[in-house]
Design an enzyme around this catalytic site. Structure first.
Site, PDB file in Angstrom:
ATOM      1  N   TRP A 102      -2.293  -8.359  -9.521  1.00 42.30           N
ATOM      2  CA  TRP A 102      -1.897  -8.531  -8.122  1.00 42.30           C
ATOM      3  C   TRP A 102      -0.673  -9.428  -7.997  1.00 42.30           C
ATOM      4  CZ3 TRP A 102      -3.040  -4.890  -5.096  1.00 42.30           C
ATOM      5  CH2 TRP A 102      -4.261  -4.228  -5.179  1.00 42.30           C
ATOM      6  N   ASP A 172      -2.350 -15.736  -2.488  1.00 46.38           N
ATOM      7  CA  ASP A 172      -3.138 -14.540  -2.186  1.00 46.38           C
ATOM      8  C   ASP A 172      -4.579 -14.859  -2.572  1.00 46.38           C
ATOM      9  OD1 ASP A 172      -4.433 -12.117  -2.058  1.00 46.38           O
ATOM     10  OD2 ASP A 172      -3.075 -11.058  -3.430  1.00 46.38           O
ATOM     11  N   LYS A 196     -12.843  -7.795   0.846  1.00 46.29           N
ATOM     12  CA  LYS A 196     -13.562  -8.319  -0.319  1.00 46.29           C
ATOM     13  C   LYS A 196     -14.629  -9.309   0.158  1.00 46.29           C
ATOM     14  CE  LYS A 196     -10.146  -6.153  -2.348  1.00 46.29           C
ATOM     15  NZ  LYS A 196      -9.059  -6.706  -3.124  1.00 46.29           N
TER      16      LYS A 196
HETATM   17  C1  LIG Z   1      -7.639  -6.097  -3.064  1.00 45.79           C
HETATM   18  C2  LIG Z   1      -6.535  -7.033  -3.304  1.00 45.79           C
HETATM   19  C3  LIG Z   1      -5.254  -6.803  -2.770  1.00 45.79           C
HETATM   20  C4  LIG Z   1      -4.878  -5.533  -2.025  1.00 45.79           C
HETATM   21  O1  LIG Z   1      -5.252  -5.579  -0.720  1.00 45.79           O
HETATM   22  P1  LIG Z   1      -4.787  -4.444   0.318  1.00 45.79           P
HETATM   23  O2  LIG Z   1      -5.407  -4.911   1.578  1.00 45.79           O
HETATM   24  O3  LIG Z   1      -5.327  -3.140  -0.178  1.00 45.79           O
HETATM   25  O4  LIG Z   1      -3.309  -4.454   0.365  1.00 45.79           O
HETATM   26  C5  LIG Z   1      -4.290  -7.768  -2.986  1.00 45.79           C
HETATM   27  N1  LIG Z   1      -4.555  -8.887  -3.686  1.00 45.79           N
HETATM   28  C6  LIG Z   1      -5.767  -9.121  -4.217  1.00 45.79           C
HETATM   29  C7  LIG Z   1      -6.004 -10.385  -4.965  1.00 45.79           C
HETATM   30  C8  LIG Z   1      -6.791  -8.207  -4.039  1.00 45.79           C
HETATM   31  O5  LIG Z   1      -8.007  -8.455  -4.573  1.00 45.79           O
END
Ligand SMILES: *Cc1c(COP(=O)(O)O)cnc(C)c1O
Length: 362
Positions: A102, A172, A196
């Site tokens: 990511w 993030d 998540k």
């Molecule tokens: C799932 C995830 C994403 C992607 O998220 P989207 O909403 O599909 O863009 C980005 N970063 C991390 C750490 C993730 O677990």
């Protein structure tokens, strides 16, 4: 009622049953309102109360001070990969600390907006670790330092916030927000998509230090401008109303069930330890991925001795109501995602199955 299985999906992921039941109960009409949240104006008083309650819950759980704004945006976590540089670069360069897929994706996306550099890259060890203190080669003049607090695919989680001096930290936290307390005042931006640990897909929570709002370039489209979005209290356009409502339900549940994030952390440590104990005691039958000091308490990847055994494991797990354990192709094997809403019984059922499977196939 249709049977629920234990859902180890990395995302969209398991949600608290209490929140699902409340949403079902109130789907036709919110009490005292008489219409569904799906039919309610985002400018109405009842919805204003819902979005304000969701924000208040997040502020309470994470200890978010008034110095930080809380936004409910769309476009997923990946829009933030572009929005953060778009708003904060200001002609400078940004430092990225890369501990998995990511972070790499975020840096590639930021490159479309300006200058970025990798201050740390764990590629040499196949992204199995976070940097040691002082290890990242940080530029003190950088616009921001970017990290992924929990790399969902690799199962690599920062044990604590990295030291970045006075440079704003952008994080993030999509797959570990609300899994433990954080020093929120140390972040310039902390963002997380909902699917998540917060609720259903469709809303992304962005917690941003208000002084950074002044940096957003005037030329940006309004919907990509943090300052304008904050000024409009996330209602520049119609937000993802149902997802925001669900974030309120999930955070209500956290407060009622745990009281605070210390207890949530304890719960998540207990659950993940059950899995890591099986991995460590397997004599290499279930090798893990991350180094011990940075193993994730949210996503636990493990492999098996062969592709054939992996396929057999996944098939038999499903027969035991242990669903969606397939790992990501870049790490292989299996991955158990055990977010806040995964009950300990689910993890116990999985560890029992793992021990039994090894005994029969090891
Ligand atoms: C799932 C995830 C994403 C992607 O998220 P989207 O909403 O599909 O863009 C980005 N970063 C991390 C750490 C993730 O677990």
């Amino acid at each position: 009622m249709t049977k629920r299985v234990y859902n180890f999906s990395p995302g969209p992921a398991v949600l608290p049953v209490a929140a699902l039941e409340e949403a079902r109960r109130d789907l036709l009409a919110l009490p005292g309102v008489g219409v569904s949240v799906l039919e309610l104006s985002h400018r109405s008083k009842p919805f204003t109360e819902i979005i304000e309650a969701a924000e208040a819950n997040l502020r309470r759980l994470l200890g978010i001070p008034e110095s930080h704004a809380v936004l409910f945006l769309q476009g997923g976590a990946q829009l933030q990969f572009a929005m953060a540089p778009m708003n904060l670069l200001g002609g400078k360069s940004a430092d990225y600390i890369l501990t998995g897929n990511w972070g790499k994706k975020a840096m590639a996306e930021a490159k479309t907006q300006g200058r970025v550099r990798a201050a740390f890259d764990a590629a040499g060890t196949n992204y199995n670790r976070t940097p040691a203190a002082g290890e990242p080669d940080l530029d003190p003049k950088a616009a921001y330092v970017y990290v992924t607090s929990n790399e969902t695919i690799q199962g690599v989680q920062f044990p604590a916030e990295p030291e970045v001096g006075d440079v704003p930290l952008v994080c993030d936290a999509s797959s570990d927000i609300l899994c433990r307390p954080v020093a929120i005042e140390r972040y310039g931006i902390l963002f997380a998509c909902a699917q998540k640990n917060l609720g259903p897909a469709g809303v992304t929570v962005v917690i941003i230090r208000r002084d950074l709002l002044g940096r957003c370039p005037a030329g940006l489209p309004s919907m990509l401008h943090y300052g304008k979005l904050a000024e409009a209290k996330s209602l520049l356009n119609t937000p993802s109303c149902f997802a925001v409502y669900f974030v309120k339900l999930v955070t209500d549940w956290l407060l009622a069930e745990f009281g605070g994030l210390d207890k949530v952390h304890e719960f998540n440590r207990r659950k993940s330890q059950l899995l890591y104990d099986v991995i460590d005691a397997s004599g290499g039958f279930y090798p893990g991925h991350a180094e011990k000091g940075c193993r994730s308490i949210m996503n636990v990847p493990f492999r098996l001795p062969s592709d054939e055994l992996t396929a057999k494991f996944l098939k038999e797990a499903e027969q035991h109501d242990l669903a969606f354990l397939k790992g990501h192709r870049s790490v292989g094997g299996c991955r158990a995602s055990i977010y806040n809403a995964m009950p300990i019984e689910g993890v116990e059922a999985l560890t029992e199955f793992m021990r039994d499977f090894q005994e029969k196939n090891g």
